[in-house]
Design an enzyme around this catalytic site. Sequence first.
Site, PDB file in Angstrom:
ATOM      1  N   ASP A 141      -9.452   0.892  -6.041  1.00  0.00           N
ATOM      2  CA  ASP A 141     -10.105   2.144  -6.453  1.00  0.00           C
ATOM      3  C   ASP A 141     -10.902   1.882  -7.728  1.00  0.00           C
ATOM      4  OD1 ASP A 141     -10.762   4.736  -7.367  1.00  0.00           O
ATOM      5  OD2 ASP A 141      -8.975   5.564  -6.395  1.00  0.00           O
ATOM      6  N   ASP A 176       0.859  -1.181   0.000  1.00  0.00           N
ATOM      7  CA  ASP A 176       0.000   0.000   0.000  1.00  0.00           C
ATOM      8  C   ASP A 176       0.898   1.234   0.000  1.00  0.00           C
ATOM      9  OD1 ASP A 176      -2.224   1.885   0.469  1.00  0.00           O
ATOM     10  OD2 ASP A 176      -3.332   0.101   1.106  1.00  0.00           O
TER      11      ASP A 176
END
Length: 307
Positions: free
Chosen positions: A209, A159
């Site tokens: 996303d 991440d």
Amino acid sequence: MSENSENPTMPQSPERSGTPAPAAPQPTAEQPDAPGPSQAAARRTAEQAAAQERAARVHARGLRMFPDGTGPSPDPAGSHFERRIRSFQPRRSRVTTGQAEALKKWWPTRGLDIDGQRVLDLGEMFEGLPVALEIGFGMGEATAQMAADDPATGILAVDVHTPGQGNLLGLAERNGLSNVRVANGDAIILLREMLAPDSLSGLRVYFPDPWPKARHHKRRLIQPEFLSLAASRLAPGAVLHCATDWENYAEQMLEVLTAHPDFENTQEDGGYAPRPAFRPLTRFEGQGLDKGHVVHDLLFRRVPHAG
């Protein structure tokens, strides 16, 4: 035009009109002199200088918080690799004291920057455990739960969210999880430059996303090019597991995965899979379900190499 030139649009001076000039109002304690243009400019300059000094102090504190090798870098790959359309946006938010302490304590041994400059030895890093790569883990609660439920599998979690990185390392420490490592940076560079062929036992992409606007769909991670790269790093039989609560993105995932020659659907009907028990229900997912969102899981197996 000079100050003394005739200008019909301007009132004449008292000397030219012959009218006595009115007396200037005297400043009082209730009505101090207003600063002139030069004073206002000087004040603005001073304020700008003070703001720049404050920004420099904040920047310096950030640099001191994570010197090289002791915490995640803001740009680990630097300019070593080509610029391209990214499927993620770095999120900047406040790092709590606990998250910062976890990063300082555990980053040197359980964290790594994705610099693209070396190939990782996953066997050494995870002491021989099979390794699943998780791309995008948010605050890390689900990752920590999966690591606790399956200590025989190593999880390399990627991440770019610094608070989440610190939170996951803190969760791993508090729960005694030795099978978690945290990677900071671009997962594409990690896959392409730092992982050996057939080195992964699984790949997890949960709630990436969705880039909902049509003009942004090219930024979505699950695309044919990404699947080809992922397939080259997955061992034959390894499972790519995706999950999303965005209907349009789920449809795209199903379409491109079904069409890709390196993957086969684990579902006989060729559709979505029920949520497997090993994927925890996250707080984010629960909020979406409360709003009526439908979550789709997709589990596709890496087919054996031809020949």
